[in-house]
Each structure stands twice: as structure tokens, then as C-alpha cells.
Scaffold this active site. Structure first.
Site, mmCIF file in Angstrom:
data_model
loop_
_atom_site.group_PDB
_atom_site.id
_atom_site.type_symbol
_atom_site.label_atom_id
_atom_site.label_comp_id
_atom_site.label_asym_id
_atom_site.label_seq_id
_atom_site.Cartn_x
_atom_site.Cartn_y
_atom_site.Cartn_z
ATOM 1 N N ASN A 7 35.941 27.779 34.533
ATOM 2 C CA ASN A 7 35.925 29.237 34.383
ATOM 3 C C ASN A 7 36.797 29.556 33.171
ATOM 4 O O ASN A 7 38.026 29.572 33.259
ATOM 5 C CB ASN A 7 36.484 29.869 35.663
ATOM 6 N N LYS A 14 40.251 27.874 33.968
ATOM 7 C CA LYS A 14 40.466 27.387 35.335
ATOM 8 C C LYS A 14 39.502 26.232 35.554
ATOM 9 O O LYS A 14 38.337 26.328 35.148
ATOM 10 C CB LYS A 14 40.138 28.477 36.354
ATOM 11 N N ARG A 91 31.271 29.236 35.227
ATOM 12 C CA ARG A 91 31.169 30.650 35.550
ATOM 13 C C ARG A 91 30.857 31.389 34.244
ATOM 14 O O ARG A 91 31.570 31.215 33.252
ATOM 15 C CB ARG A 91 32.492 31.169 36.102
ATOM 16 N N HIS A 180 31.122 40.154 40.179
ATOM 17 C CA HIS A 180 31.612 39.475 41.393
ATOM 18 C C HIS A 180 30.466 39.003 42.287
ATOM 19 O O HIS A 180 30.648 38.810 43.487
ATOM 20 C CB HIS A 180 32.507 40.408 42.256
ATOM 21 N N HIS A 208 35.258 43.154 47.756
ATOM 22 C CA HIS A 208 36.041 42.153 47.007
ATOM 23 C C HIS A 208 37.203 42.889 46.335
ATOM 24 O O HIS A 208 37.011 43.695 45.424
ATOM 25 C CB HIS A 208 35.138 41.485 45.961
ATOM 26 N N LEU A 209 38.420 42.604 46.800
ATOM 27 C CA LEU A 209 39.606 43.283 46.260
ATOM 28 C C LEU A 209 40.552 42.256 45.651
ATOM 29 O O LEU A 209 41.400 41.675 46.335
ATOM 30 C CB LEU A 209 40.324 44.064 47.373
ATOM 31 N N GLY A 210 40.378 41.996 44.369
ATOM 32 C CA GLY A 210 41.288 41.087 43.651
ATOM 33 C C GLY A 210 41.988 41.884 42.571
ATOM 34 O O GLY A 210 42.325 43.055 42.784
ATOM 35 N N GLY A 212 40.348 42.613 39.825
ATOM 36 C CA GLY A 212 39.211 43.530 39.735
ATOM 37 C C GLY A 212 38.704 43.754 41.154
ATOM 38 O O GLY A 212 38.855 42.876 42.008
ATOM 39 N N ARG A 241 42.526 48.951 36.232
ATOM 40 C CA ARG A 241 41.295 49.628 35.776
ATOM 41 C C ARG A 241 41.073 50.907 36.574
ATOM 42 O O ARG A 241 41.376 50.977 37.762
ATOM 43 C CB ARG A 241 40.092 48.701 35.952
ATOM 44 N N GLY A 331 42.171 38.425 46.782
ATOM 45 C CA GLY A 331 43.633 38.521 46.958
ATOM 46 C C GLY A 331 44.103 39.626 47.889
ATOM 47 O O GLY A 331 44.828 39.368 48.854
ATOM 48 N N GLY A 333 42.050 41.828 49.727
ATOM 49 C CA GLY A 333 41.220 41.895 50.935
ATOM 50 C C GLY A 333 41.608 40.855 51.972
ATOM 51 O O GLY A 333 41.593 41.116 53.174
ATOM 52 N N GLU A 386 34.538 31.107 45.004
ATOM 53 C CA GLU A 386 33.515 31.128 43.953
ATOM 54 C C GLU A 386 33.316 29.743 43.336
ATOM 55 O O GLU A 386 32.202 29.384 42.960
ATOM 56 C CB GLU A 386 33.922 32.139 42.876
HETATM 57 P P1 ADP Z 1 41.491 37.476 40.722
HETATM 58 O O1 ADP Z 1 40.859 38.809 40.888
HETATM 59 O O2 ADP Z 1 42.171 37.310 39.395
HETATM 60 O O3 ADP Z 1 40.583 36.316 41.081
HETATM 61 P P2 ADP Z 1 42.820 37.384 43.302
HETATM 62 O O4 ADP Z 1 41.540 37.534 44.040
HETATM 63 O O5 ADP Z 1 43.671 36.217 43.656
HETATM 64 O O6 ADP Z 1 42.694 37.412 41.737
HETATM 65 O O7 ADP Z 1 43.673 38.709 43.556
HETATM 66 C C1 ADP Z 1 44.895 38.907 42.924
HETATM 67 C C2 ADP Z 1 45.546 40.150 43.504
HETATM 68 O O8 ADP Z 1 45.695 39.990 44.923
HETATM 69 C C3 ADP Z 1 46.974 40.357 42.993
HETATM 70 O O9 ADP Z 1 47.000 41.215 41.899
HETATM 71 C C4 ADP Z 1 47.659 41.007 44.164
HETATM 72 O O10 ADP Z 1 47.704 42.411 43.961
HETATM 73 C C5 ADP Z 1 46.795 40.752 45.363
HETATM 74 N N1 ADP Z 1 47.502 40.013 46.417
HETATM 75 C C6 ADP Z 1 47.732 38.701 46.517
HETATM 76 N N2 ADP Z 1 48.426 38.424 47.635
HETATM 77 C C7 ADP Z 1 48.633 39.591 48.257
HETATM 78 C C8 ADP Z 1 49.304 39.983 49.459
HETATM 79 N N3 ADP Z 1 49.899 39.082 50.233
HETATM 80 N N4 ADP Z 1 49.307 41.277 49.781
HETATM 81 C C9 ADP Z 1 48.711 42.191 48.997
HETATM 82 N N5 ADP Z 1 48.075 41.902 47.855
HETATM 83 C C10 ADP Z 1 48.039 40.619 47.488
#
Ligand code: ADP
Length: 411
Positions: A7, A14, A91, A180, A208-210, A212, A241, A331, A333, A386
Site C-alpha cells: 500500500n 505499508k 492497493r 474504502h 468505517h471510521l478511521g 478517513g 476532513r 480505528g 469504529g 484490507e
Molecule cells: P487509517 O484510516 O489510517 O487506516 P485507522 O483505521 O487505524 O487508520 O484509524 C486511525 C484512527 O483511529 C486514529 O486517528 C484514532 O483517532 C482512532 N483510534 C485508534 N484507537 C482508538 C481508540 N482506542 N479510541 C478512539 N479512537 C481510536
């Protein structure tokens, strides 16, 4: 059968090397700050501890060469020679309207991906540089492209067309693409397995809550709507964003503050979202610390963030005429019981009810059902993977189970 998954981001690479016999990870890591000062590689062999290698990484070619060197190195290597890499899966963020599935990479496919650079100027060029580097170092090895946009190609035109003069779609292909897709596909399929029901019969809302964030309405195994749009800026509130806003705000701000295009671009992508609202952090871990007593601004950011997700749940239930399950992933979610709680409060009317103690107890990295036993809609937490999807698609393509040109099941 070993498959390397890559990726390549704008300043990072990655990688994960899978043994597909048992889907175990032989090695994985992250090349940080490609082309910048203080570059380094975080590398883990097998179950070993993470090591950090400080080294210059001039560009993506150089980064990939260094990853290959590491994989075969005496001290940290896991394979005897590069011949033990049977295929490479990449990816790739944007494949436009050309691909609705993963495909084997050929000159024609690469040309099509180059044509999509205009839609993803930050993402597709490094993705392509990664592919070119592998072609140079492993010229005989087959490579596959797995696209963020592909899963959403099943959206009907009423969901993907913006109400601009239609010439912008006809001529410039301006439309909702969605991103995503690999994650939405993975977690929705896992949801069907957890619910013990055929995937093709379920209505699923995937969240999906990362860094992005996006949501998808998945009806009978097909994405029928998604919150990210022409670019990954639309939809949910994200770390930095902005998500949905009135487009006229952009014009107003540009005029009033005499901003150039790149400054507005920066504002919408890097300085908005929960960072913009809170003025404190883009990381939800920070904003949740001491919740609800950290600061009114942090609370406000979390409330706006969660409220937007609730609105999309309602919208997607209307789109699909119901829903069997909602799935939280990535992350935030997977880890934030606070966000899951804020999102799911008072949705009984829609059949969503979570058990607060199950919600709090969900262990990191584990799949779980956090709904009450009487909830009509199951609320699931499913870690996304992924990289595994990319490895599996690559394997199916090289073994001929997927059509190499379309990614559809081979006849
Ligand atoms: P990416 O979108 O880069 O693949 P991730 O899916 O790992 O990244 O999500 C990263 C985000 O997840 C971080 O910015 C953080 O806000 C959130 N995160 C990670 N661990 C926790 C946690 N224990 N509680 C709340 N938010 C978290």
C-alpha cells in the site's frame, strides 16, 4: 504460496507478506517519510518484536528495494530469496468507472489507472510508482490491483450522479465514486458469516471510521450508496476532513479571505473535521480522554461527528427499506465505545438498540455483537482487514478463480 501486499501512500509504504497456506503473516512493516528527512522502516518478522531501521529512502523505488532487502536479510528476513514471493497485490485508490473488481495488472490496466490520476492526484501516483518498482525488481511476478472504488461500482446512477449540468458527468466523469470499498466489502461479508445468513439476502450498513471515514449501504451484497463522493472529502466528519458542507461556503470563504485554490484544499482536507471544531486534536483518543469532562470543544466535536453518522444511518435505512445489521469498523469504529454509544442512542424506533455493558466490554481486535437480544437490527463491531482481502483477491486472480480482466468469478 507467498503473497506480498503493498500500500504505497504519498510518503509511506505499508507492506505485509502472507503465507496463503494458512493466511499467516510472515512479515509486515511501514516505510515512513519516503523522500523526506528522518526516513525509517518499522519492521516486524513473524511474531517478533518491532524493529526500527533508520535509513535514507529516496523515493518509492528505493523504499521497495529496501523492503525486499529486509525480507531476505540474514538478521530480519523471512524468506531465502525473492523467488519465494509468488505474487504481489497492490492497493490502488482510484480506478474510475473502468473496474468493478480486482484485476491482474497489464499495460492496459496501468494506462487506465494513469487516466484516473486526475481524480486522485495524491494517491494514484504513489500507487503506480509502487507497481513500477515491483515490475523492475520482480519482472516475472504477477501483480494485482485491488481498488478502493471498485466495490461501489454497483451504485445506481440515481445514487452516484450529482445534480450539476449533466455535461460534467458525460464529459468529465464527475460523479460519486466512493472509497474504502475493500473494507466495506470485507466487514459486510464477515457480518453475514456472524449472522449465519447468506450475504446476498442481507441489508447492511457498514461504518468505517478511521482517519478517513465513510459509510456504505450494502443491499443483497451490493453497494447501493456510500458517503464519500467524487473525492474522499465528502460525507462524514473525519479527523481533519470536513465532510458534507454547503458548496457555497467554499466560494464565500475564498472571496472573503482571498484564498487560493490550494489554500482552500488544505483547509477542507487538513484543518477541518474534529480538529477544526475542537481546535485540539484530530485523534479521537485525545478528544475522548476524560469524556465528558475534557472540554466543551472536544465534546462538541464528538457530538457533531456522531450526529452525522446517525443521519446517514437513517438515510441508508430509507435507501434500503430497512436494515439487518450495522457494522462499526476501523480505528474509531473498533475501539471507541463512546462514539458507538453516541451514534446508537435513541434509535429504538429504527430497531437499533445496543447493550451498554457489551459495548464497553468489546475487546480490541475481536468481533462482537453489541446489540440487546430484542434489537431488530444487529449492531456489530468487526475489525477490518484490507490487506487480507488484497492477498486473497491476488491469490484468486493468479489461480484463475477470478477473471483476470474483470475480477468477476471465472466461468
Ligand atoms: P487509517 O484510516 O489510517 O487506516 P485507522 O483505521 O487505524 O487508520 O484509524 C486511525 C484512527 O483511529 C486514529 O486517528 C484514532 O483517532 C482512532 N483510534 C485508534 N484507537 C482508538 C481508540 N482506542 N479510541 C478512539 N479512537 C481510536
Amino acid at each position: 504460496m507467498n503473497i506480498l501486499v503493498l500500500n504505497c501512500g504519498s510518503s509511506s509504504i505499508k507492506y505485509q507478506l502472507f503465507n496463503m497456506k494458512d493466511q499467516s503473516i510472515l512479515a509486515k512493516g511501514l516505510v515512513n517519510r519516503v523522500g523526506m528527512a528522518n526516513a525509517c522502516i518499522d519492521h516486524i518478522s513473524g511474531r517478533g518484536p518491532k524493529i526500527q531501521i533508520i535509513t535514507d529512502v529516496i523515493d518509492h523505488h528505493d523504499g521497495i528495494k529496501k523492503v525486499f532487502d529486509l525480507l531476505v536479510s540474514k538478521d530480519h528476513g523471512v524468506i531465502g530469496s525473492l523467488d519465494e514471493i509468488n505474487a504481489v497485490g497492490h492497493r490502488v485508490v482510484h480506478a474510475g468507472e473502468k473496474f468493478a473488481g480486482s484485476v491482474l495488472l497489464t499495460d492496459d490496466v496501468l494506462e487506465a489507472l494513469r487516466e484516473c490520476i486526475i481524480f486522485a492526484p495524491l494517491h494514484n501516483p504513489p500507487n503506480l510508482r509502487g507497481i513500477e518498482a515491483v515490475s523492475e525488481y520482480l519482472p516475472k511476478v504477477k501483480q494485482a490491483g485491488v481498488f478502493d472504488t471498485a466495490f461501489h461500482q454497483t451504485m445506481p446512477i440515481k445514487a452516484f450522479l450529482y445534480a450539476l449540468p449533466k455535461v460534467f458527468y458525460d464529459k468529465d466523469r464527475i460523479r460519486r465514486y466512493g472509497f474504502h470499498g475493500t473494507s466495506h466489502r470485507f466487514v459486510s461479508k464477515r457480518a453475514a458469516i456472524l449472522l449465519k445468513k447468506p450475504y446476498e439476502t442481507l441489508k447492511i450498513i457498514s461504518i468505517h471510521l478511521g482517519n478517513g471515514c465513510s459509510m456504505a449501504a450494502i443491499d443483497c451484497g451490493k453497494s447501493v450508496d456510500t458517503s464519500m463522493g467524487h473525492t474522499p472529502v465528502e460525507g462524514l466528519v473525519m479527523g481533519t476532513r470536513v465532510g458534507d458542507i454547503d458548496p457555497a461556503i467554499v466560494l464565500h470563504i475564498m472571496k472573503k479571505y482571498e484564498l487560493a485554490i490550494h489554500e482552500v484544499d488544505n483547509l477542507l482536507n487538513k484543518h477541518s473535521g474534529v480538529l477544526g471544531i475542537s481546535g485540539e486534536s484530530n485523534d479521537l483518543r485525545d478528544l475522548e480522554e476524560g469524556w465528558p469532562n475534557r472540554s466543551p470543544k472536544a465534546n462538541l466535536a464528538l457530538e457533531v461527528y456522531s450526529y452525522r453518522i446517525r443521519k446517514y444511518i437513517g438515510a441508508y435505512m430509507a435507501v434500503m427499506n430497512g436494515c439487518d445489521a450495522i457494522v462499526f469498523t476501523a480505528g474509531v469504529g473498533e475501539n471507541s465505545s463512546i462514539v458507538r454509544d453516541l451514534v446508537c442512542q435513541n434509535l429504538d424506533f429504527l430497531g437499533i438498540r445496543i447493550d451498554t455493558s457489551l459495548n464497553k466490554k468489546t475487546v480490541r481486535g475481536a468481533e462482537g455483537d453489541i446489540s440487546t437480544s430484542d434489537a431488530r437490527v444487529r449492531t456489530l463491531v468487526i475489525p477490518t482487514n484490507e490487506e487480507l482481502v488484497i492477498a486473497e483477491d491476488t491469490l484468486e486472480l493468479i489461480e484463475g478463480r477470478l477473471d483476470p480482466k474483470t475480477g468477476k468469478p471465472a466461468k
